[in-house]
Design a protein around this motif. Structure first.
Motif, PDB file in Angstrom:
ATOM      1  N   SER A 291      40.727  29.431   8.226  1.00 43.23           N
ATOM      2  CA  SER A 291      41.390  29.975   7.454  1.00 43.23           C
ATOM      3  C   SER A 291      43.091  30.490   8.747  1.00 43.23           C
ATOM      4  N   THR A 292      44.148  29.845   8.010  1.00 49.64           N
ATOM      5  CA  THR A 292      44.772  29.237   8.995  1.00 49.64           C
ATOM      6  C   THR A 292      45.902  31.083   9.317  1.00 49.64           C
ATOM      7  N   HIS A 293      46.471  31.481  10.016  1.00 46.60           N
ATOM      8  CA  HIS A 293      47.556  32.241   9.929  1.00 46.60           C
ATOM      9  C   HIS A 293      49.201  32.014   9.954  1.00 46.60           C
ATOM     10  N   VAL A 294      50.197  32.892   9.496  1.00 49.57           N
ATOM     11  CA  VAL A 294      50.808  32.462   9.375  1.00 49.57           C
ATOM     12  C   VAL A 294      51.807  31.804  11.414  1.00 49.57           C
ATOM     13  N   PRO A 295      52.345  31.424  11.286  1.00 48.26           N
ATOM     14  CA  PRO A 295      52.410  31.088  12.648  1.00 48.26           C
ATOM     15  C   PRO A 295      53.998  31.771  13.104  1.00 48.26           C
ATOM     16  N   SER A 296      53.488  33.130  14.244  1.00 47.02           N
ATOM     17  CA  SER A 296      54.106  33.697  14.255  1.00 47.02           C
ATOM     18  C   SER A 296      54.137  34.361  15.529  1.00 47.02           C
ATOM     19  N   PRO A 297      54.657  33.676  16.813  1.00 42.15           N
ATOM     20  CA  PRO A 297      55.305  34.519  18.425  1.00 42.15           C
ATOM     21  C   PRO A 297      55.186  35.791  18.270  1.00 42.15           C
TER      22      PRO A 297
ATOM     23  N   GLN B  99      55.747  27.516   8.189  1.00 36.94           N
ATOM     24  CA  GLN B  99      54.251  26.820   8.087  1.00 36.94           C
ATOM     25  C   GLN B  99      53.979  26.049   9.531  1.00 36.94           C
ATOM     26  N   GLU B 100      52.738  25.930   9.721  1.00 34.84           N
ATOM     27  CA  GLU B 100      53.003  25.039  11.107  1.00 34.84           C
ATOM     28  C   GLU B 100      53.503  23.638  10.834  1.00 34.84           C
TER      29      GLU B 100
ATOM     30  N   THR C  62      50.005  31.204   3.009  1.00 37.44           N
ATOM     31  CA  THR C  62      49.606  30.980   0.929  1.00 37.44           C
ATOM     32  C   THR C  62      49.573  29.252   0.710  1.00 37.44           C
ATOM     33  N   GLU C  63      48.857  28.851   0.242  1.00 36.12           N
ATOM     34  CA  GLU C  63      49.688  27.753  -0.389  1.00 36.12           C
ATOM     35  C   GLU C  63      50.277  27.701  -1.816  1.00 36.12           C
ATOM     36  N   SER C  64      50.929  26.962  -1.523  1.00 35.56           N
ATOM     37  CA  SER C  64      51.370  26.928  -3.460  1.00 35.56           C
ATOM     38  C   SER C  64      50.765  25.994  -3.641  1.00 35.56           C
ATOM     39  N   LYS C  65      50.476  26.221  -4.780  1.00 31.52           N
ATOM     40  CA  LYS C  65      49.397  25.449  -6.463  1.00 31.52           C
ATOM     41  C   LYS C  65      50.249  24.530  -7.167  1.00 31.52           C
ATOM     42  N   LEU C  66      51.664  24.575  -6.815  1.00 32.56           N
ATOM     43  CA  LEU C  66      52.829  23.124  -7.356  1.00 32.56           C
ATOM     44  C   LEU C  66      52.467  22.723  -6.352  1.00 32.56           C
ATOM     45  N   ARG C  67      52.110  22.378  -5.388  1.00 31.13           N
ATOM     46  CA  ARG C  67      52.263  21.515  -4.252  1.00 31.13           C
ATOM     47  C   ARG C  67      50.853  21.260  -2.914  1.00 31.13           C
ATOM     48  N   PRO C  68      49.986  21.282  -3.732  1.00 32.57           N
ATOM     49  CA  PRO C  68      48.579  21.115  -2.992  1.00 32.57           C
ATOM     50  C   PRO C  68      48.287  20.609  -0.970  1.00 32.57           C
ATOM     51  N   SER C  69      49.493  19.763  -0.868  1.00 36.10           N
ATOM     52  CA  SER C  69      49.198  18.701  -0.314  1.00 36.10           C
ATOM     53  C   SER C  69      49.941  18.872   0.490  1.00 36.10           C
ATOM     54  N   VAL C  70      51.048  20.347   0.481  1.00 39.55           N
ATOM     55  CA  VAL C  70      51.679  20.639   1.393  1.00 39.55           C
ATOM     56  C   VAL C  70      51.491  21.050   3.285  1.00 39.55           C
TER      57      VAL C  70
END
Lengths: 287, 475
Positions: free
Chosen positions: B149-155, B255-256, B420-428
């Motif tokens: 489970s990855t998190h939103v990258p933020s400093p 995203q990363e 969160t993942e885009s269901k429309l572009r899963p390979s993102v």
């Protein structure tokens, strides 16, 4: 506060620290590398004083206006990302690895006009297909319920194999319910997938046509199934009208959505074709 | 499945060896029975149970051991078949049947076939089943889930910051967040990356910075004064890294970054359109259009969740089948308890153990077929429900998480929100996997370099006495 007693400047994008190395050039956020104005930097294009800059050269960090910039698309780790460079020969040379964006074609092929309608089409077809799928799932359970938990039964079905071997209704009734309903569910699943494809510009036209074809098969299959199961003799006064109502609602939604997808998809196809003819470009294989 | 198969062999071996020991102990077999029992335990039960326990667990040595063991089993069983033939069987009296037979030749043939398949499978899928040397495999499910489970990258810390960099109390946070929804009416505004408050650009100082009206932090100003494409009232924070258009924090997600040394930042920003994979860059040379489908794939994996669901169902089914083995075990245990020196009981136990070796696979096969008739339609139905739920999520379009929403959530929950993942572009987010692979490779290289350094240092130290000698002599 920093050690020197000065406040830490935060990046306006991510909140990361910005260290001021250049007073009259952009400084990059230490975290996300977004460009931030230097303390004594002008907001104008370096080549055109008085003209507000629009972009930052990713090589030298100069602010440039639309006339002085080049947009390129470069591949970073397998992903296409856009970069901007100024017109200085050194910056152009540094950016050669990325391909220049064909702004003219980009404008001609721009499909921003379809964003809103594509959203609407996705919602209409998607919602319709979900209704169809829910219908199929409930229909399956409903038929099983009426067949095995009520006195009602579908007409007896027999399978005659040769002159002496007959498969009786004991086996044929559940098999026929299973086969017809699973086929209906499969059709609904294909319909659902096609309904989601209408949002992808390149597949919109094809998805629209597929939707229409699958919808016709689904309607024919439903009618055949209903008559085969003898649902008109069903004593329950609610099940059949409710199912037909839901099916009609879903069908109408998918039908409208597919027509819209075909119309908009075809419009996009014509737009791209015209743009290619206008710019004398050929289509690369695999696109 | 290889582990389960191998452990099944191990359980049979264990039954048989225990049976032989008991039979020998109570006089049903000659004293040579102890040797047979030991051989069966050491040659079948123990190695099969141990190797089977580890082989499916991505352990390189266990996979190698499995291949070697299977090879030995194939050679020995093959030799047995060569000597005795496939029709070889044991016959003995049981429950009034004077000549009950066990087709030992068939069992040997089964062992040859199954172990050969195991060898072929493991060799063909070597890279998938045996992790490379040095690769670390996380076997703790909880920790593995955390890694996935990855998190939103933020400093920023998941808390609201004060101008001096310290974190504010929950009350102060609430007070500030409660008023930052006010939209400025003094022209274009800049959105604060700390509290999301809108401060008018008229307040930008001569040094191109401004203090947030709400939380008071010092903000730098975006390099170009361009309004957001969607919100003309806000200064664009930065550009979407994919399409290059300018957007504010409300219209960008983060995203990363891709693994590429040319990419300087620790984040990539995408607008909603690019997040959904609808941007078509017109990159031209003599021909045109980069194959977008290869980069922004939209279809195919959309239904992969259903596949996962099926897999998990089948996994549960397979693990349920394990309980099947309990029945004979408990039966045997009860016979053992009712023993007490009666030779008939011991012989019965021995025979039952041998029968179990034949009966259990047949019983398991019948149960699996019966189960499949019921379970497959249920799986199919459950899969369709999952598809429908996924489709509903896609149609509702709620998967875009803007930078400012992510910040509010982080402050509210006091932890970084998940990506969160885009269901429309899963390979993102394909690049994340690449990143992990590259990070793992990088760590391996670093370890190699450090080991080399240590070795170099050790050699240098070992040469030091002689160097001192030369210095002493000639300095």
């Amino acid at each position: 506060m920093t050690e020197a007693g000065q406040e830490q400047i935060m990046c306006p994008v991510c909140g990361g620290p910005v260290i001021i190395d250049n007073k009259d050039k952009v400084n990059r956020c230490q975290y996300c590398a977004s460009p931030v104005l230097g303390p004594s930097q002008s907001r104008d294009c370096v080549n055109h004083p008085g003209v507000l800059a629009k972009e930052v050269c990713h090589v030298c960090g100069d602010l440039v206006c639309e006339k002085c910039m080049q947009k390129r698309v470069g591949e970073y780790g397998g992903k296409l990302l856009t970069i901007v460079n100024c017109q200085k020969p050194s910056c152009i040379a540094e950016s050669e690895w990325a391909k220049p964006l064909n702004e003219e074609y980009q404008k001609l092929a721009n499909m921003d006009w379809a964003d809103r309608i594509d959203n609407i089409i996705l919602r209409i077809t998607g919602f319709g297909a979900i209704v169809m799928m829910v219908f199929e799932l409930l229909f399956f359970l409903g038929v099983l319920y009426f067949q095995y938990f009520t006195p009602w039964s579908m007409p007896e079905v027999r399978l005659v194999l040769g002159s002496s071997f007959v498969v009786g209704p004991f086996l044929m009734i559940p098999v026929s319910i299973l086969v017809f309903c699973i086929f209906g569910n499969l059709l609904a699943a294909i319909l659902l997938q096609s309904a989601l494809q209408v949002y992808v510009p390149d597949r919109q036209l094809g998805a629209g046509v597929t939707l229409l074809v699958i919808l016709i098969i689904e309607v024919a299959h439903l009618l055949f199934r209903g008559l085969f199961f003898g649902l008109l003799t069903l004593p329950n006064p609610y099940f059949l009208p409710l199912m037909i109502g839901a099916f009609l609602f879903g069908t109408v939604l998918v039908f409208i959505g597919s027509l819209m997808a075909i119309y908009v998809g075809n419009k996009k196809r014509i737009q791209l074709k015209k743009a290619r003819i206008q710019l004398n470009l050929t289509l690369k294989k695999g696109t | 499945m290889i582990g389960v198969t191998q452990m099944t062999f191990g359980v049979f071996g264990l039954f048989a060896s225990i049976g032989i020991f008991l039979g020998t102990f109570f006089g049903a077999l000659g004293s040579i029975g102890y040797v047979y029992g030991m051989l069966l335990f050491g040659g079948v039960a123990f190695p099969c149970l141990v190797i089977g326990n580890y082989v499916d667990d991505l352990r390189r040595r266990a996979v190698a051991a499995q291949i070697v063991y299977s090879l030995i089993a194939v050679v020995l069983s093959g030799y047995f078949l060569y000597v005795q033939g496939i029709s070889y069987y044991w016959g003995f009296p049981i429950f009034g049947n004077p000549d009950f037979g066990i087709a030992i030749g068939n069992i040997a043939a089964f062992i040859v076939a199954s172990q050969s398949l195991i060898i072929l499978y493991l060799l063909a899928r070597w890279k998938a089943v045996a992790p490379p040397p040095g690769a670390s495999v996380e076997r703790d499910k909880t920790r593995a889930r955390l890694l996935r489970s990855t998190h939103v990258p933020s400093p920023l810390e998941p808390a609201l910051l004060a101008p001096d960099g310290s974190t504010l109390s929950p009350d102060e946070e609430q007070k500030i967040l409660g008023v930052t929804k006010v939209v400025t009416e003094e022209g274009m505004a800049i959105l604060c990356s700390n509290c999301n408050g809108a401060t008018p650009l008229s307040k930008v100082g001569e040094d191109n910075t401004l203090h947030c009206d709400f939380c008071g932090v010092l903000l730098g100003v975006s390099s170009v004064f361009v309004p957001c494409e969607n919100h003309k009232e806000y200064l664009a924070a930065t550009t979407c890294n994919v399409c290059g258009k300018h957007f504010c924090r409300q219209c960008l997600t983060v995203q990363e970054p891709p693994v590429d040394e040319r990419w300087e930042g620790s984040a990539v920003y995408l607008c909603k359109k690019c997040f959904e994979g609808r941007y078509r860059p017109a990159v031209t040379t003599a021909s045109l259009v980069i194959p977008i489908d290869q980069l922004f794939s939209t279809a195919g994996s959309r239904f992969s969740r259903v596949g996962q669901l099926y897999r998990s169902f089948l996994g549960a089914y397979a693990s349920g089948m394990k309980y099947l083995w309990r029945v004979p075990l408990e039966l045997l245990a009860s016979i053992g308890k009712s023993g007490g020196g009666n030779n008939d009981n011991c012989a019965g136990a021995l025979i039952l153990m041998v029968i179990v070796i034949i009966a259990i696979p047949i019983l398991a096969g019948i149960l699996m077929i019966l189960g499949a008739i019921i379970i497959i339609p249920i799986l199919f139905y459950a899969g369709l429900i999952a598809v429908t739920v996924e489709a509903a999520k896609i149609v509702s379009g709620t998967d875009f998480q803007s930078v400012d929403n992510a910040r509010v959530r982080a402050i509210h929950d006091h932890r970084h929100p998940k990506v969160t993942e885009s269901k429309l572009r899963p390979s993102v987010r394909v690049w994340e996997d690449e990143y992990r692979r590259a990070s793992s490779e990088h760590r391996r290289l670093i370890r190699g370099i450090e080991a080399e350094k240590r070795e170099h240092e050790r050699r240098r130290r070992s040469r030091e006495p002689s160097a001192s000698f030369w210095r002493d002599e000639y300095d």
